[in-house]
Design an enzyme around this catalytic site. Structure first.
Site, PDB file in Angstrom:
ATOM      1  N   ARG A   1     -41.109  12.614   6.124  1.00 29.01           N
ATOM      2  CA  ARG A   1     -42.140  12.195   5.175  1.00 29.01           C
ATOM      3  C   ARG A   1     -41.830  12.993   3.910  1.00 29.01           C
ATOM      4  NH1 ARG A   1     -48.615  12.409   6.237  1.00 29.01           N
ATOM      5  NH2 ARG A   1     -48.404  14.353   5.070  1.00 29.01           N
TER       6      ARG A   1
ATOM      7  N   LYS B   1     -59.894  15.459   4.814  1.00 28.65           N
ATOM      8  CA  LYS B   1     -59.654  14.045   4.481  1.00 28.65           C
ATOM      9  C   LYS B   1     -60.237  13.085   5.510  1.00 28.65           C
ATOM     10  CE  LYS B   1     -54.996  14.060   6.418  1.00 28.65           C
ATOM     11  NZ  LYS B   1     -53.611  14.464   6.155  1.00 28.65           N
TER      12      LYS B   1
HETATM   13  C1  LIG Z   1     -53.305  15.404   7.008  1.00 28.89           C
HETATM   14  C2  LIG Z   1     -52.468  16.584   6.728  1.00 28.89           C
HETATM   15  C3  LIG Z   1     -52.654  17.771   7.446  1.00 28.89           C
HETATM   16  C4  LIG Z   1     -53.622  17.876   8.602  1.00 28.89           C
HETATM   17  O1  LIG Z   1     -53.092  17.232   9.722  1.00 28.89           O
HETATM   18  P1  LIG Z   1     -53.797  17.279  11.165  1.00 28.89           P
HETATM   19  O2  LIG Z   1     -52.805  16.662  12.069  1.00 28.89           O
HETATM   20  O3  LIG Z   1     -55.053  16.513  11.062  1.00 28.89           O
HETATM   21  O4  LIG Z   1     -54.038  18.720  11.478  1.00 28.89           O
HETATM   22  C5  LIG Z   1     -51.885  18.863   7.091  1.00 28.89           C
HETATM   23  N1  LIG Z   1     -50.965  18.788   6.100  1.00 28.89           N
HETATM   24  C6  LIG Z   1     -50.758  17.665   5.389  1.00 28.89           C
HETATM   25  C7  LIG Z   1     -49.726  17.650   4.321  1.00 28.89           C
HETATM   26  C8  LIG Z   1     -51.497  16.514   5.682  1.00 28.89           C
HETATM   27  O5  LIG Z   1     -51.279  15.398   4.979  1.00 28.89           O
END
Ligand SMILES: *Cc1c(COP(=O)(O)O)cnc(C)c1O
Length: 354
Positions: free
Chosen positions: A129, A36
């Site tokens: 969250r 992302k």
């Molecule tokens: C963005 C995201 C990740 C990755 O997070 P990082 O801190 O960049 O490793 C993993 N799981 C979910 C649900 C996310 O939204």
């Protein structure tokens, strides 16, 4: 390529990926590459896969669509919107979920497409969250999911350190494996996946505290910047400068540090304040708030300081620099995770993969 541009060093990036694969595999964890932050850029996603990432994950279906031709499973990270379930089933093999209505819609969409869509049920271990918070609700929902024909429950997952800043620990992650065991016993099923979070869970591998049952991590920042994010440490053997911003100087003049005249509002409705440092050599770079926040930038030349920014102009102070800059020169900046996300999202910023 035109300025401003984000320059991505493929070799450094791939080294990060390979290093994280090595770390995860030692702990029997299947790592997934989160795309992302670079908007699902296909070339960069391919580097994840070449480096050994077992699956690709993104929070936006538009990005997942771009990855269609890359032959590894795709995981939808953000809870699907009911309005997008058809696309989620079509382009993603797995999605993270917590809502009955959505899972039922996914099942209907999957049946229509003659597919079975895999579901990881999210448990909120306290970060507040996404995820089911009340434990008794988990069992009710599992029972419902097991009766749906279009979806298959493959495991449980959690996400920490995103909203509440809660640090993954042995005790909170152990709750996840306890829940898995209970569900397996109560419903007489086997679940393959226990997805233990993001880059903030990596520190548990290093200290040997990662619960054994955790067998998947979803990694973004650790791959892109080489950072574990619970404490913000650099992971050994990784690079933090795979992504850099280059912006072009469009004006370079000596000016006072205090504006002249009565001070009202700036372009964003705030009343600015200034410190008098006398006359300074100031450069304007052609990039602005529309593309990047100054808090997300670190000038590579550490004698440069950032003075301010409006929508399309970034003002820097180069008085202390030993480099002789001139109009038309590029200035390089290191970028944090939020900055990479913004720059990759801006259509005004070129993307150069070298
Ligand atoms: C963005 C995201 C990740 C990755 O997070 P990082 O801190 O960049 O490793 C993993 N799981 C979910 C649900 C996310 O939204």
């Amino acid at each position: 390529m035109s300025y401003p541009k984000i320059i991505i060093n493929k070799d450094k990036f791939k080294k990060n990926v390979e290093r994280l694969v090595e770390i995860c595999e030692k702990s029997n964890i299947s790592p997934g590459g989160v795309t992302k932050v670079f908007c699902g850029n296909e070339e960069l996603a391919k580097i994840y896969v070449e480096g050994g990432m077992r699956f690709l994950a993104d929070s936006r279906i538009q990005n997942i669509k771009r990855l269609y031709d890359i032959p590894v499973p795709k995981l939808m990270l953000r809870l699907p919107q009911i309005s997008e379930v058809d696309e989620v089933v079509k382009y993603a093999d797995i999605s993270l979920n917590s809502e009955q209505e959505t899972i039922e819609s996914l099942s209907i969409a999957a049946i229509k497409q003659k597919k079975v869509h895999d579901i990881i049920l999210m448990i909120d271990l306290g970060d507040l969250r996404e995820g089911i918070f009340a434990e008794d609700k988990i069992y009710d929902l599992v029972k419902i999911i097991l009766n749906l024909k279009g979806v298959r429950l493959i495991g449980f997952g959690t996400n920490l350190t995103c909203y509440g800043g809660v640090i993954p620990r042995k005790d909170n992650l152990n709750r996840l494996s306890t829940i898995k065991k209970k569900v397996e016993e109560e419903f007489n099923i086997q679940l393959e996946i226990l997805s233990g979070g993001n880059s903030s869970s990596l520190h548990l591998i290093e200290t040997g505290e990662m619960p054994e049952e955790i067998n998947q991590l979803r990694l973004g920042e650790a791959l892109v910047l080489g950072r574990e994010t619970a404490f913000g440490h650099q992971i050994s053997g990784t690079n933090n400068d795979c992504f850099k911003l280059a912006a072009e100087i469009i004006e370079l003049k000596e000016k006072p540090s205090l504006p002249l005249g009565e001070i009202g509002m700036d372009a964003f409705g705030r009343k600015p304040t200034f410190i008098d440092k006398g006359n300074r050599k100031r450069a304007i770079c052609a990039i602005g708030k529309q593309d990047i926040d100054i808090d997300d930038l670190i000038p590579e030349d550490n004698s440069i300081s950032i003075i301010g920014e409006s929508s399309d102009h970034l003002i820097i102070d180069i008085t202390e620099s030993n480099t002789i800059y001139k109009v038309g020169d590029e200035v390089l900046f290191n970028i944090n995770y939020g900055g990479i996300l913004k720059l990759m999202t801006s259509e005004y910023v070129s993307k150069e993969i070298i």
